[in-house]
Design a protein around this motif. Structure first.
Motif, PDB file in Angstrom:
ATOM      1  N   UNK A 138       0.827  -1.212   0.000  1.00 56.69           N
ATOM      2  CA  UNK A 138       0.000   0.000   0.000  1.00 56.69           C
ATOM      3  C   UNK A 138       0.857   1.256   0.000  1.00 56.69           C
ATOM      4  N   UNK A 139       2.019   1.187   0.649  1.00 55.02           N
ATOM      5  CA  UNK A 139       2.886   2.360   0.772  1.00 55.02           C
ATOM      6  C   UNK A 139       3.958   2.435  -0.304  1.00 55.02           C
ATOM      7  N   UNK A 140       4.176   1.342  -1.037  1.00 59.75           N
ATOM      8  CA  UNK A 140       5.217   1.347  -2.063  1.00 59.75           C
ATOM      9  C   UNK A 140       4.667   1.412  -3.485  1.00 59.75           C
ATOM     10  N   UNK A 141       3.404   1.040  -3.666  1.00 58.94           N
ATOM     11  CA  UNK A 141       2.829   0.995  -5.013  1.00 58.94           C
ATOM     12  C   UNK A 141       2.707   2.397  -5.609  1.00 58.94           C
ATOM     13  N   UNK A 142       2.868   2.497  -6.923  1.00 59.61           N
ATOM     14  CA  UNK A 142       2.670   3.781  -7.595  1.00 59.61           C
ATOM     15  C   UNK A 142       1.226   4.241  -7.465  1.00 59.61           C
ATOM     16  N   UNK A 143       0.307   3.289  -7.378  1.00 69.14           N
ATOM     17  CA  UNK A 143      -1.106   3.610  -7.217  1.00 69.14           C
ATOM     18  C   UNK A 143      -1.697   2.618  -6.224  1.00 69.14           C
ATOM     19  N   UNK A 144      -1.915   3.074  -4.980  1.00 66.06           N
ATOM     20  CA  UNK A 144      -2.420   2.185  -3.939  1.00 66.06           C
ATOM     21  C   UNK A 144      -3.783   1.607  -4.253  1.00 66.06           C
ATOM     22  N   UNK A 145      -4.542   2.288  -5.122  1.00 68.29           N
ATOM     23  CA  UNK A 145      -5.848   1.754  -5.494  1.00 68.29           C
ATOM     24  C   UNK A 145      -5.718   0.387  -6.132  1.00 68.29           C
TER      25      UNK A 145
ATOM     26  N   UNK B 193     -14.566  -2.043  -8.343  1.00 71.59           N
ATOM     27  CA  UNK B 193     -14.850  -1.025  -9.358  1.00 71.59           C
ATOM     28  C   UNK B 193     -14.929   0.363  -8.730  1.00 71.59           C
ATOM     29  N   UNK B 194     -15.559   0.453  -7.543  1.00 73.39           N
ATOM     30  CA  UNK B 194     -15.670   1.757  -6.893  1.00 73.39           C
ATOM     31  C   UNK B 194     -14.329   2.227  -6.328  1.00 73.39           C
ATOM     32  N   UNK B 195     -13.501   1.286  -5.872  1.00 69.73           N
ATOM     33  CA  UNK B 195     -12.159   1.669  -5.419  1.00 69.73           C
ATOM     34  C   UNK B 195     -11.376   2.278  -6.575  1.00 69.73           C
ATOM     35  N   UNK B 196     -11.535   1.694  -7.744  1.00 75.62           N
ATOM     36  CA  UNK B 196     -10.816   2.203  -8.914  1.00 75.62           C
ATOM     37  C   UNK B 196     -11.266   3.626  -9.260  1.00 75.62           C
ATOM     38  N   UNK B 197     -12.483   3.979  -8.892  1.00 77.16           N
ATOM     39  CA  UNK B 197     -13.011   5.307  -9.192  1.00 77.16           C
ATOM     40  C   UNK B 197     -12.625   6.351  -8.146  1.00 77.16           C
ATOM     41  N   UNK B 198     -11.945   5.940  -7.082  1.00 76.45           N
ATOM     42  CA  UNK B 198     -11.515   6.901  -6.078  1.00 76.45           C
ATOM     43  C   UNK B 198     -10.449   7.832  -6.652  1.00 76.45           C
ATOM     44  N   UNK B 199     -10.326   9.055  -6.129  1.00 79.37           N
ATOM     45  CA  UNK B 199      -9.283   9.968  -6.623  1.00 79.37           C
ATOM     46  C   UNK B 199      -7.894   9.370  -6.447  1.00 79.37           C
ATOM     47  N   UNK B 200      -7.047   9.623  -7.404  1.00 81.28           N
ATOM     48  CA  UNK B 200      -5.666   9.135  -7.337  1.00 81.28           C
ATOM     49  C   UNK B 200      -4.890   9.912  -6.281  1.00 81.28           C
ATOM     50  N   UNK B 201      -4.074   9.202  -5.522  1.00 81.52           N
ATOM     51  CA  UNK B 201      -3.171   9.838  -4.566  1.00 81.52           C
ATOM     52  C   UNK B 201      -1.767   9.322  -4.859  1.00 81.52           C
ATOM     53  N   UNK B 202      -0.790  10.200  -5.001  1.00 82.98           N
ATOM     54  CA  UNK B 202       0.567   9.758  -5.313  1.00 82.98           C
ATOM     55  C   UNK B 202       1.149   8.927  -4.176  1.00 82.98           C
ATOM     56  N   UNK B 203       2.135   8.091  -4.456  1.00 83.32           N
ATOM     57  CA  UNK B 203       2.755   7.297  -3.386  1.00 83.32           C
ATOM     58  C   UNK B 203       3.351   8.216  -2.330  1.00 83.32           C
TER      59      UNK B 203
ATOM     60  N   UNK C 137      -1.075  10.626  13.376  1.00 79.23           N
ATOM     61  CA  UNK C 137       0.222  10.326  13.972  1.00 79.23           C
ATOM     62  C   UNK C 137       1.077   9.365  13.138  1.00 79.23           C
ATOM     63  N   UNK C 138       0.463   8.656  12.191  1.00 77.22           N
ATOM     64  CA  UNK C 138       1.255   7.735  11.373  1.00 77.22           C
ATOM     65  C   UNK C 138       2.112   8.517  10.392  1.00 77.22           C
ATOM     66  N   UNK C 139       3.379   8.147  10.219  1.00 74.82           N
ATOM     67  CA  UNK C 139       4.205   8.801   9.204  1.00 74.82           C
ATOM     68  C   UNK C 139       3.693   8.454   7.811  1.00 74.82           C
ATOM     69  N   UNK C 140       3.790   9.380   6.900  1.00 75.08           N
ATOM     70  CA  UNK C 140       3.238   9.179   5.566  1.00 75.08           C
ATOM     71  C   UNK C 140       3.797   7.936   4.896  1.00 75.08           C
ATOM     72  N   UNK C 141       5.082   7.652   5.101  1.00 69.93           N
ATOM     73  CA  UNK C 141       5.713   6.545   4.382  1.00 69.93           C
ATOM     74  C   UNK C 141       5.316   5.176   4.938  1.00 69.93           C
TER      75      UNK C 141
END
Length: 419
Positions: A89-96, A205-215, A352-356
């Motif tokens: 989830x944290x390393x993929x180019x697209x977590x979706x 299908x609905x997860x795929x429609x979520x807005x993209x967030x960069x890694x 509190x979680x670090x972004x990475x």
């Protein structure tokens, strides 16, 4: 609003976002939040209803109860392995893409297990259900890790979205078993299992429609699962989030067991037990609605401790309730307060979680929460034979001890900064 997680003293809370910014609508949330709610509800409905579908499938086939329990455990126990695949989830180019894959794998293996159960040795569906269980945490905590990027800036936007997230769990926990029961009666448990599998495909299908967030970071900067757990243990707010979440989950898991055992004390028949658990569920939905309409804006770390105390008080209320009406009220209040507590833990994970390592933090806490809930149900079942209200009394005591520990933990954390 993001609070980096570090070991050592808790960093001071950043200043509140100005009211104008808090009240401004967030474009990503306006487009993404409704899709998120649909995706999360569908995925969690399948995850929550699968155990009942499998148990009904096995028992209606005439197989022994121990096999039903074993196959049911095959889809729940592997949730603890979820954090070891959550790094993607944290390393993929697209977590979706990762969550879509988890939804498709969960649905495919669940459908295959249901269809193959009458045709093969139980080992085959058992292995398929283990595969479903391993990716289960990605349908719960994994999807939640997408929410901070969807909700938009500002603490109020984030907290309101977390109220919606709590609602998806409550709705899924209610309609999942209901769908399984209704379809099993009108058709068969096999069809019920296939309906749940289909819901994960729609969720994908609905997860795929979520807005993209960069890694969140370069893959080399993302820690391993073990290092992430160590980082959570070293960070005061995340450490408290972890053990308070687990203790409260273990404690409230005793409520359904205590409800079943309270028929003699409350002078009710077994059919009325369902009303107590329904009151708890409806209270949970009301609490999530409250978290949406009027989100808390207090510091999430302290808020968790306060709400955990409130949950313990509600559990004591259920112990002291001497009539069925009072028991209904206390079960409903427990549901409301547990939803508020859950929203506070989501806020703590987010802030509190670090972004990475945010995805891993969400999945770690979610997986350990499920494990603690299962342990709570087992312990309550073992203790309730002695005294019907003993599990709830012990649960409230356990929460009180955990809250006291969190207070001491927080005070010790501040001490180096003042010397």
């Amino acid at each position: 609003m993001h609070h980096p997680s570090t070991s050592g003293p808790v960093p001071p809370s950043p200043p509140e976002t100005p009211p104008a910014q808090l009240d401004a609508p967030a474009m990503p949330a306006a487009k993404g939040l409704p899709r998120y709610v649909v995706a999360a509800t569908l995925a969690r409905t399948a995850d929550g209803g699968a155990v009942l579908a499998i148990v009904l499938l096995v028992t209606t086939s005439g197989a022994p109860g121990w096999l039903a329990g074993l196959l049911g455990a095959a889809i729940t126990a592997p949730h603890l392995l979820g954090p070891f695949i959550a790094r993607r989830l944290d390393t993929a180019k697209d977590g979706r893409t990762v969550i879509v894959g988890a939804c498709l794998l969960h649905g495919t293996t669940l459908a295959a297990a249901v269809l193959l159960y009458p045709l093969t040795s139980p080992i085959v569906p058992g292995l398929l259900l283990i595969a479903s269980g391993v990716v289960g945490p990605l349908l719960t905590g994994g999807i939640s890790s997408r929410l901070p990027a969807i909700a938009g800036p500002g603490r109020l936007n984030q907290r309101r979205a977390q109220g919606w997230d709590v609602a998806t769990y409550g709705i899924a926990g209610t309609i999942g078993p209901s769908i399984v029961a209704a379809v099993s009666v009108s058709a068969s448990p096999s069809v019920a299992g296939l309906v749940l599998a289909a819901s994960t495909f729609v969720a994908a299908a609905f997860v795929r429609l979520l807005p993209y967030a960069p890694p969140p970071a370069h893959p080399a900067e993302v820690p391993s699962p073990g290092r992430t757990l160590g980082m959570m243990a070293a960070s005061g707010p995340l450490r408290r989030t972890l053990y308070l979440t687990m203790v409260v989950a273990l404690s409230v898991a005793a409520l359904p067991i205590a409800a079943v055992a309270s028929t003699d004390r409350l002078h009710i028949d077994s059919a009325a037990v369902g009303l107590l658990t329904a009151a708890y569920g409806l209270g949970g939905l009301a609490g999530s609605a409250g978290a949406m309409v009027r989100p808390f804006t207090a510091d999430a770390d302290r808020l968790m401790s306060r709400l955990a105390v409130a949950v313990a008080g509600a559990l004591i209320g259920t112990v002291l309730a001497s009539t069925f009406t009072l028991a209904l009220a206390t079960y409903a209040v427990a549901g409301v307060l547990n939803s508020y507590f859950f929203a506070a833990t989501l806020a703590a994970r987010s802030e509190y979680a670090p972004r990475h390592a945010r995805g891993q933090v969400f999945v770690w806490i979610g997986a350990l929460k499920i494990t603690a809930g299962s342990a709570g149900t087992t312990l309550a079942g073992a203790l309730v034979t002695g005294a019907a209200q003993l599990p709830l009394a012990l649960a409230a005591t356990l929460i009180a001890v955990a809250v006291a520990a969190s207070s001491i933990d927080r005070r010790l954390e501040r001490t180096p900064a003042t010397t």
